[in-house]
Enzyme design. Structure first.
Site, PDB file in Angstrom:
ATOM      1  N   VAL A  57       0.811  -1.229   0.000  1.00  0.00           N
ATOM      2  CA  VAL A  57       0.000   0.000   0.000  1.00  0.00           C
ATOM      3  C   VAL A  57       0.842   1.276   0.000  1.00  0.00           C
ATOM      4  O   VAL A  57       0.312   2.364  -0.185  1.00  0.00           O
ATOM      5  CB  VAL A  57      -1.004   0.043   1.181  1.00  0.00           C
ATOM      6  CG1 VAL A  57      -2.032  -1.060   1.067  1.00  0.00           C
ATOM      7  CG2 VAL A  57      -0.293   0.017   2.534  1.00  0.00           C
ATOM      8  N   ASN A  83      -7.268  -1.904   5.699  1.00  0.00           N
ATOM      9  CA  ASN A  83      -6.957  -2.678   6.913  1.00  0.00           C
ATOM     10  C   ASN A  83      -5.463  -2.827   7.182  1.00  0.00           C
ATOM     11  O   ASN A  83      -5.066  -2.980   8.331  1.00  0.00           O
ATOM     12  CB  ASN A  83      -7.624  -4.059   6.774  1.00  0.00           C
ATOM     13  CG  ASN A  83      -7.058  -5.067   7.748  1.00  0.00           C
ATOM     14  OD1 ASN A  83      -7.442  -5.112   8.915  1.00  0.00           O
ATOM     15  ND2 ASN A  83      -6.110  -5.880   7.289  1.00  0.00           N
ATOM     16  N   SER A 135      -8.160   2.248  15.494  1.00  0.00           N
ATOM     17  CA  SER A 135      -7.873   1.509  16.736  1.00  0.00           C
ATOM     18  C   SER A 135      -8.334   2.379  17.894  1.00  0.00           C
ATOM     19  O   SER A 135      -8.312   3.616  17.780  1.00  0.00           O
ATOM     20  CB  SER A 135      -6.372   1.251  16.864  1.00  0.00           C
ATOM     21  OG  SER A 135      -6.054   0.882  18.196  1.00  0.00           O
ATOM     22  N   TYR A 148       1.913   4.890  16.106  1.00  0.00           N
ATOM     23  CA  TYR A 148       0.713   4.101  15.762  1.00  0.00           C
ATOM     24  C   TYR A 148      -0.565   4.874  16.098  1.00  0.00           C
ATOM     25  O   TYR A 148      -1.494   4.948  15.280  1.00  0.00           O
ATOM     26  CB  TYR A 148       0.780   2.779  16.532  1.00  0.00           C
ATOM     27  CG  TYR A 148      -0.326   1.803  16.236  1.00  0.00           C
ATOM     28  CD1 TYR A 148      -0.316   1.025  15.085  1.00  0.00           C
ATOM     29  CD2 TYR A 148      -1.387   1.631  17.130  1.00  0.00           C
ATOM     30  CE1 TYR A 148      -1.326   0.114  14.829  1.00  0.00           C
ATOM     31  CE2 TYR A 148      -2.397   0.719  16.890  1.00  0.00           C
ATOM     32  CZ  TYR A 148      -2.367  -0.037  15.736  1.00  0.00           C
ATOM     33  OH  TYR A 148      -3.379  -0.944  15.486  1.00  0.00           O
ATOM     34  N   ALA A 150      -1.014   8.054  16.426  1.00  0.00           N
ATOM     35  CA  ALA A 150      -1.181   9.219  15.532  1.00  0.00           C
ATOM     36  C   ALA A 150      -1.788   8.782  14.197  1.00  0.00           C
ATOM     37  O   ALA A 150      -2.691   9.430  13.665  1.00  0.00           O
ATOM     38  CB  ALA A 150       0.162   9.898  15.305  1.00  0.00           C
ATOM     39  N   LYS A 152      -3.613   6.134  13.632  1.00  0.00           N
ATOM     40  CA  LYS A 152      -4.976   5.622  13.782  1.00  0.00           C
ATOM     41  C   LYS A 152      -5.979   6.742  14.042  1.00  0.00           C
ATOM     42  O   LYS A 152      -7.166   6.606  13.748  1.00  0.00           O
ATOM     43  CB  LYS A 152      -5.014   4.556  14.889  1.00  0.00           C
ATOM     44  CG  LYS A 152      -4.235   3.286  14.507  1.00  0.00           C
ATOM     45  CD  LYS A 152      -4.761   2.674  13.216  1.00  0.00           C
ATOM     46  CE  LYS A 152      -4.110   1.362  12.840  1.00  0.00           C
ATOM     47  NZ  LYS A 152      -4.642   0.800  11.590  1.00  0.00           N
TER      48      LYS A 152
HETATM   49  P1  NDP Z   1      -1.601  -8.511  11.138  1.00  0.00           P
HETATM   50  O1  NDP Z   1      -0.204  -8.059  11.337  1.00  0.00           O
HETATM   51  O2  NDP Z   1      -1.987  -9.860  11.639  1.00  0.00           O
HETATM   52  O3  NDP Z   1      -2.016  -8.406   9.610  1.00  0.00           O
HETATM   53  C1  NDP Z   1      -1.773  -7.234   8.878  1.00  0.00           C
HETATM   54  C2  NDP Z   1      -1.607  -7.599   7.439  1.00  0.00           C
HETATM   55  O4  NDP Z   1      -1.335  -6.383   6.714  1.00  0.00           O
HETATM   56  C3  NDP Z   1      -0.416  -8.524   7.215  1.00  0.00           C
HETATM   57  O5  NDP Z   1      -0.721  -9.509   6.261  1.00  0.00           O
HETATM   58  C4  NDP Z   1       0.638  -7.558   6.722  1.00  0.00           C
HETATM   59  O6  NDP Z   1       1.658  -8.130   5.941  1.00  0.00           O
HETATM   60  C5  NDP Z   1      -0.214  -6.628   5.885  1.00  0.00           C
HETATM   61  N1  NDP Z   1       0.531  -5.428   5.558  1.00  0.00           N
HETATM   62  C6  NDP Z   1       1.362  -4.721   6.357  1.00  0.00           C
HETATM   63  N2  NDP Z   1       1.922  -3.730   5.684  1.00  0.00           N
HETATM   64  C7  NDP Z   1       1.433  -3.785   4.414  1.00  0.00           C
HETATM   65  C8  NDP Z   1       1.659  -3.035   3.240  1.00  0.00           C
HETATM   66  N3  NDP Z   1       2.532  -2.015   3.222  1.00  0.00           N
HETATM   67  N4  NDP Z   1       0.975  -3.352   2.129  1.00  0.00           N
HETATM   68  C9  NDP Z   1       0.132  -4.406   2.134  1.00  0.00           C
HETATM   69  N5  NDP Z   1      -0.103  -5.168   3.194  1.00  0.00           N
HETATM   70  C10 NDP Z   1       0.549  -4.873   4.340  1.00  0.00           C
HETATM   71  O7  NDP Z   1      -2.502  -7.369  11.818  1.00  0.00           O
HETATM   72  P2  NDP Z   1      -3.993  -7.431  12.419  1.00  0.00           P
HETATM   73  O8  NDP Z   1      -4.818  -8.338  11.611  1.00  0.00           O
HETATM   74  O9  NDP Z   1      -3.898  -7.613  13.871  1.00  0.00           O
HETATM   75  O10 NDP Z   1      -4.438  -5.914  12.185  1.00  0.00           O
HETATM   76  C11 NDP Z   1      -5.192  -5.509  11.063  1.00  0.00           C
HETATM   77  C12 NDP Z   1      -5.563  -4.040  11.231  1.00  0.00           C
HETATM   78  O11 NDP Z   1      -6.283  -3.874  12.461  1.00  0.00           O
HETATM   79  C13 NDP Z   1      -4.348  -3.121  11.325  1.00  0.00           C
HETATM   80  O12 NDP Z   1      -4.604  -1.899  10.701  1.00  0.00           O
HETATM   81  C14 NDP Z   1      -4.218  -2.893  12.818  1.00  0.00           C
HETATM   82  O13 NDP Z   1      -3.562  -1.687  13.111  1.00  0.00           O
HETATM   83  C15 NDP Z   1      -5.670  -2.875  13.251  1.00  0.00           C
HETATM   84  N6  NDP Z   1      -5.887  -3.159  14.646  1.00  0.00           N
HETATM   85  C16 NDP Z   1      -5.450  -4.353  15.197  1.00  0.00           C
HETATM   86  C17 NDP Z   1      -5.657  -4.594  16.536  1.00  0.00           C
HETATM   87  C18 NDP Z   1      -5.202  -5.852  17.179  1.00  0.00           C
HETATM   88  O14 NDP Z   1      -5.281  -5.927  18.418  1.00  0.00           O
HETATM   89  N7  NDP Z   1      -4.756  -6.868  16.463  1.00  0.00           N
HETATM   90  C19 NDP Z   1      -6.333  -3.617  17.395  1.00  0.00           C
HETATM   91  C20 NDP Z   1      -6.758  -2.429  16.719  1.00  0.00           C
HETATM   92  C21 NDP Z   1      -6.544  -2.219  15.385  1.00  0.00           C
HETATM   93  P3  NDP Z   1       3.155  -8.269   6.550  1.00  0.00           P
HETATM   94  O15 NDP Z   1       3.104  -9.471   7.432  1.00  0.00           O
HETATM   95  O16 NDP Z   1       3.998  -8.431   5.330  1.00  0.00           O
HETATM   96  O17 NDP Z   1       3.469  -7.020   7.327  1.00  0.00           O
END
Ligand code: NDP
Length: 242
Positions: A57, A83, A135, A148, A150, A152
């Site tokens: 992204v 996401n 978040s 993070y 900031a 969100k």
């Molecule tokens: P994960 O780390 O499990 O999954 C995130 C996914 O996004 C991974 O597959 C990751 O790939 C991918 N990703 C990261 N950077 C990029 C990029 N530049 N381009 C494309 N894909 C990318 O995270 P979660 O499922 O836990 O979180 C999902 C969302 O929810 C996030 O925005 C997070 O901030 C938010 N969130 C999560 C919470 C939690 O407690 N888990 C709480 C509140 C919000 P890669 O492994 O290569 O980095």
């Protein structure tokens, strides 16, 4: 909360919350769900109806060619779920420029990049739903998460801005944010158990959230069941702040 025939895009859609969102949108009848992610190995076991696309992204050129190709093939994008997100935690006085820049680049500029490419297409089509995953720490702050939190907060502000901007000229493009509390995924596996216990202790429902509980709210906002909701942020946090 049916999504019959909708063309959906989920960033970070091959793992964690994003993957669960992709699976639920598909199960709710989406024509197709594109799961955009960096790691193609994760695409191997995606169910039918979900197409993995290697995309970062932060890479504007990759996004533009993906959107061009998708519009040529399908004619529209109905749902965009922003996401993808990362963490690089540290107390502010110890936070490096690299850690600040990495988180801002993915969590905030990545969302901007996606909406800049997709929002105008939705406006041309006349309808659409964009959901930014924020978040609770973007609303309430959290020790060690200056970068993070900031970003969100930023994605909530962008959702409110785009709710106004993408609904000009009679377009019914809705933009909302979802603010999860702490959810049971790989992202929080680095969080010490003591901290998790502190969070669940403060949560009226007394536990972490599960990915499907975030996906349920995203599905609602993606569907026509939420047709008069835009510019909002919905907390899904077990009552962490009440
Ligand atoms: P994960 O780390 O499990 O999954 C995130 C996914 O996004 C991974 O597959 C990751 O790939 C991918 N990703 C990261 N950077 C990029 C990029 N530049 N381009 C494309 N894909 C990318 O995270 P979660 O499922 O836990 O979180 C999902 C969302 O929810 C996030 O925005 C997070 O901030 C938010 N969130 C999560 C919470 C939690 O407690 N888990 C709480 C509140 C919000 P890669 O492994 O290569 O980095």
């Amino acid at each position: 909360m049916k999504l019959d025939g909708k063309v959906c895009v989920v960033t970070g859609g091959a793992r964690g919350i994003g993957r669960t969102i992709a699976e639920q949108l598909s199960a709710a009848g989406a024509e197709i769900v594109y799961a955009l992610d960096r790691e193609t190995a994760r695409f191997a076991d995606l169910p039918a109806g979900i197409q993995g696309v290697e995309l970062d992204v932060t890479a504007r050129d990759q996004i533009e060619s993906f959107v061009e190709k998708l519009i040529a093939e399908r004619g529209r994008i109905d749902v965009l779920v922003n996401n993808a997100g990362i963490t690089r935690d540290g107390l502010v006085h110890k936070m490096s420029d690299e850690d600040w820049d990495a988180v801002v680049s993915v969590n905030m500029k990545g969302v901007f990049n996606m909406a800049r490419a997709v929002g105008p297409r939705m406006m041309e089509y006349g309808a659409g739903s964009i959901i930014n995953i924020s978040s609770v720490v973007g609303l309430d702050g959290n020790i060690g998460q200056t970068n993070y939190s900031a970003t969100k907060a930023g994605v909530v502000a962008m959702a409110r801005t785009w709710a106004k901007e993408f609904s000009r000229k009679g377009a019914a493009v809705r933009v909302n944010a979802v603010a999860p509390g702490f959810v049971n995924t790989e992202m929080i596996q680095s969080v010490p158990q003591k901290v998790i216990d502190g969070i669940t202790g403060k949560t009226p429902l007394g536990r972490l959230g599960e990915p499907h509980e975030i996906a349920n709210t995203v599905q609602f906002l993606a569907s026509d069941a939420s047709s008069f909701i835009t510019g909002q942020v919905i907390r899904v946090d077990g009552g962490l702040v009440v």
